[in-house]
Scaffold this motif. Structure first.
Motif, mmCIF file in Angstrom:
data_model
loop_
_atom_site.group_PDB
_atom_site.id
_atom_site.type_symbol
_atom_site.label_atom_id
_atom_site.label_comp_id
_atom_site.label_asym_id
_atom_site.label_seq_id
_atom_site.Cartn_x
_atom_site.Cartn_y
_atom_site.Cartn_z
ATOM 1 N N GLY A 280 1.092 -1.102 0.048
ATOM 2 C CA GLY A 280 0.106 0.052 -0.254
ATOM 3 C C GLY A 280 0.954 1.287 -0.034
ATOM 4 O O GLY A 280 1.927 1.285 0.490
ATOM 5 N N ASP A 281 0.116 2.298 -0.519
ATOM 6 C CA ASP A 281 0.885 3.768 -0.492
ATOM 7 C C ASP A 281 0.350 4.842 0.517
ATOM 8 O O ASP A 281 0.587 5.811 0.580
ATOM 9 C CB ASP A 281 0.864 4.480 -1.777
ATOM 10 N N GLY A 282 -0.628 4.122 1.309
ATOM 11 C CA GLY A 282 -1.262 5.176 2.255
ATOM 12 C C GLY A 282 -2.618 5.374 1.950
ATOM 13 O O GLY A 282 -3.357 5.982 2.950
ATOM 14 N N GLU A 283 -2.722 5.381 0.607
ATOM 15 C CA GLU A 283 -4.450 5.610 0.050
ATOM 16 C C GLU A 283 -4.763 4.333 -0.430
ATOM 17 O O GLU A 283 -6.043 4.120 -0.208
ATOM 18 C CB GLU A 283 -4.075 6.871 -1.003
ATOM 19 N N THR A 284 -4.141 3.553 -1.063
ATOM 20 C CA THR A 284 -4.564 2.358 -1.758
ATOM 21 C C THR A 284 -3.814 1.072 -1.231
ATOM 22 O O THR A 284 -2.579 1.476 -1.134
ATOM 23 C CB THR A 284 -4.631 2.629 -3.329
ATOM 24 N N ILE A 285 -4.488 0.059 -0.974
ATOM 25 C CA ILE A 285 -3.604 -1.099 -0.640
ATOM 26 C C ILE A 285 -4.321 -2.295 -1.699
ATOM 27 O O ILE A 285 -5.317 -2.224 -1.994
ATOM 28 C CB ILE A 285 -4.118 -1.473 0.809
ATOM 29 N N ALA A 286 -2.912 -2.760 -2.241
ATOM 30 C CA ALA A 286 -3.254 -3.819 -3.264
ATOM 31 C C ALA A 286 -2.825 -5.187 -2.886
ATOM 32 O O ALA A 286 -1.848 -5.153 -2.000
ATOM 33 C CB ALA A 286 -2.486 -3.472 -4.688
ATOM 34 N N VAL A 287 -3.837 -6.278 -3.253
ATOM 35 C CA VAL A 287 -3.271 -7.717 -2.822
ATOM 36 C C VAL A 287 -2.305 -8.238 -3.876
ATOM 37 O O VAL A 287 -2.735 -8.044 -4.909
ATOM 38 C CB VAL A 287 -4.651 -8.471 -2.759
ATOM 39 N N LEU A 288 -1.237 -8.440 -3.453
ATOM 40 C CA LEU A 288 0.002 -9.157 -4.376
ATOM 41 C C LEU A 288 -0.377 -10.805 -4.536
ATOM 42 O O LEU A 288 -0.144 -10.888 -5.552
ATOM 43 C CB LEU A 288 1.353 -8.934 -3.767
ATOM 44 N N GLY A 289 -1.260 -11.354 -3.622
ATOM 45 C CA GLY A 289 -1.334 -12.671 -3.712
ATOM 46 C C GLY A 289 -1.490 -13.208 -2.224
ATOM 47 O O GLY A 289 -1.505 -12.722 -1.182
ATOM 48 N N GLY A 290 -1.333 -14.329 -2.162
ATOM 49 C CA GLY A 290 -1.204 -15.387 -0.977
ATOM 50 C C GLY A 290 -0.909 -16.888 -1.127
ATOM 51 O O GLY A 290 -0.599 -17.086 -2.186
ATOM 52 N N TRP A 291 -0.519 -17.431 0.159
ATOM 53 C CA TRP A 291 -0.204 -18.857 0.169
ATOM 54 C C TRP A 291 -0.932 -19.497 1.074
ATOM 55 O O TRP A 291 -1.578 -19.053 2.161
ATOM 56 C CB TRP A 291 1.466 -18.487 0.549
ATOM 57 N N ARG A 292 -0.937 -20.868 0.783
ATOM 58 C CA ARG A 292 -1.823 -21.873 1.754
ATOM 59 C C ARG A 292 -0.510 -22.592 2.406
ATOM 60 O O ARG A 292 0.335 -22.995 1.807
ATOM 61 C CB ARG A 292 -2.484 -22.843 0.824
ATOM 62 N N THR A 293 -0.611 -22.496 3.731
ATOM 63 C CA THR A 293 0.628 -22.933 4.554
ATOM 64 C C THR A 293 0.300 -24.352 4.935
ATOM 65 O O THR A 293 -0.723 -24.730 5.775
ATOM 66 C CB THR A 293 0.874 -22.105 5.855
ATOM 67 N N SER A 294 1.341 -25.048 4.789
ATOM 68 C CA SER A 294 1.331 -26.597 5.514
ATOM 69 C C SER A 294 2.183 -26.548 6.607
ATOM 70 O O SER A 294 3.443 -26.031 6.531
ATOM 71 C CB SER A 294 1.900 -27.751 4.475
ATOM 72 N N LEU A 295 1.681 -26.975 7.876
ATOM 73 C CA LEU A 295 2.427 -27.217 9.321
ATOM 74 C C LEU A 295 3.057 -28.324 9.496
ATOM 75 O O LEU A 295 2.294 -29.494 9.031
ATOM 76 C CB LEU A 295 1.742 -26.535 10.282
ATOM 77 N N GLY A 296 4.101 -28.467 10.404
ATOM 78 C CA GLY A 296 4.655 -29.597 10.815
ATOM 79 C C GLY A 296 3.682 -30.256 12.033
ATOM 80 O O GLY A 296 2.587 -29.203 12.370
ATOM 81 N N PRO A 297 4.044 -31.289 12.818
ATOM 82 C CA PRO A 297 3.123 -31.613 13.771
ATOM 83 C C PRO A 297 3.080 -30.746 15.073
ATOM 84 O O PRO A 297 4.206 -30.282 15.296
ATOM 85 C CB PRO A 297 3.672 -32.923 14.127
#
Length: 406
Positions: free
Chosen positions: A208-225
């Protein structure tokens, strides 16, 4: 004009991301750090940037370092064009220093709310967006003070990072034990005990630039036990349901997040998005570098330009991207010394999958097993046409290399 970048220890995000980007922009850089001897001695290894010692955890230390450099006879009149940090620990003092110097930057209150997990919970609850049962424990508070939090619960440092000393506990006895362990390692550390949030774990990457926020993307996370929360793999997953995305963005807005890069972790269950934590900087562990390659985007340059006062540039729609990426980490399974590991590797697999491996621990280093990303030995990634192809290529790529701890 000079870019100032506050940092602690050297990271790939800075050495392979921000410093080369600044060099390409023609900006001289001064890295302010409290660990100058830990940084590469060769200017070529830091893209020509200079490194200066400073008490970067204190806004006064940052300001003193900036004014000290500007006071050199050869540099009088040189003004800072931007001051930024990619460290969780340094966002608040860096934001305060940038504001004092009249430079664009993050709201220091938003930086503090994001860093302090109790303030994160309180702010989101006060906005009426979500309420997570949570109790803060001071250094002398008994664990029983958190008796209102249902089990299973999570205990973690109030201002921690990298899943360090974060544990799932299933009762009071285990809570007491984990609190004692953490306090033995971190005397004086404030803790947070909160309800365990179930659901699929995701990230949201924004700029974001303080006025507009843009979504760059995202990830699905796999965790250990459990009982630890070590991230083992990330799969590119930018296509969130619109209501879920709106919930996450509303919570970020309540926190005041909207300038520069932000990496947000949250779980989704039954259409409800609940924050795990907000890291007011780029995603780390080389995923930012992979994301820049995946999106074919000068990501680090964009962050620098925004901190220099430029507006948010046009960005690609991550949902329309016809490529997939997966990041996997090779994790130590025991304490000991790393005695064998490959160096940096780049290859092209079946169907043109771009494969890479980057070491995160040097051969010869001895380290304890922590149950956090401090256990990472290497980061592997694949970028290709679809999830199945990338996963298969990355599996074979990983099997062709060896990491050994003794």
């Amino acid at each position: 004009m000079r870019l100032y970048l506050t940092a602690l220890n050297p990271t790939d995000s800075v050495l392979d991301g921000f410093l080369p980007a600044a060099a390409r922009l023609g900006l001289p850089v001064t890295v302010l750090t409290d660990q100058p001897s830990a940084w590469p001695a060769s200017p070529a290894q830091r893209s020509g940037a200079e490194v200066a010692g400073a008490d970067v955890r204190d806004v006064r230390g940052v300001l003193d370092a900036v004014y000290r450099r500007r006071g050199r006879p050869a540099d009088r009149g040189e003004r800072p064009v931007a001051l930024l940090s990619n460290s969780d620990h340094l966002q608040t003092p860096t934001a305060l220093a940038a504001e004092y110097l009249g430079l664009p930057g993050k709201d220091w209150r938003a930086a503090l709310r994001s860093k302090d997990k109790r303030l994160t919970r309180r702010t989101v609850a006060d906005a009426g967006l979500d309420r997570v049962a949570a109790v803060a424990l001071g250094p002398e508070d008994p664990p029983e003070l958190a008796g209102t939090v249902p089990f299973p619960a999570v205990v973690k440092p109030r201002e921690g990072v990298a899943s360090e000393d974060v544990y799932l506990v299933d009762g009071v006895a285990e809570l007491r034990r984990r609190v004692a362990e953490i306090r033995a390692r971190r005397p004086g550390q404030g803790l947070l005990v909160e309800e365990y949030l179930t659901g699929d774990l995701h990230t949201l990457e924004t700029l974001g630039d303080g006025e507009t926020i843009a979504v760059l993307g995202g990830w699905r996370t796999s965790l250990g036990p459990p009982p630890t929360f070590t991230e083992e793999a990330l799969d590119w997953a930018p296509d969130l349901p619109a209501p879920v995305l709106a919930q996450v963005l509303a919570q970020l807005d309540a926190l005041g997040v909207g300038f520069g890069a932000c990496h947000t972790e949250f779980v989704v269950a039954d259409g409800r998005a609940r924050l795990v934590e907000v890291n007011y900087r780029l995603i780390g562990d080389r995923v930012d570098l992979v994301m820049a390659e995946l999106l074919d985007l000068p990501l680090f340059a964009h962050v620098i330009r925004i901190h220099a006062g430029d507006p948010l540039p046009p960005l690609p729609d991550p949902v329309r991207l016809a490529r997939h990426a997966r990041v996997e980490w090779v994790c130590a399974d025991r304490s000991g010394t790393l005695v064998a590991a490959p160096g940096p590797v780049d290859a092209t697999g079946p169907a043109g999958v771009l494969l890479g491996s980057r070491p995160l621990r040097t051969v010869g280093v001895t380290a304890p097993l922590t149950g956090t990303n401090r256990d990472y030995l290497a980061a592997l990634h694949g970028i290709g046409p679809d999830p199945a192809t990338v996963r298969d290529a990355l599996r074979d790529f990983r099997a062709a290399h060896r990491w050994k701890i003794e």
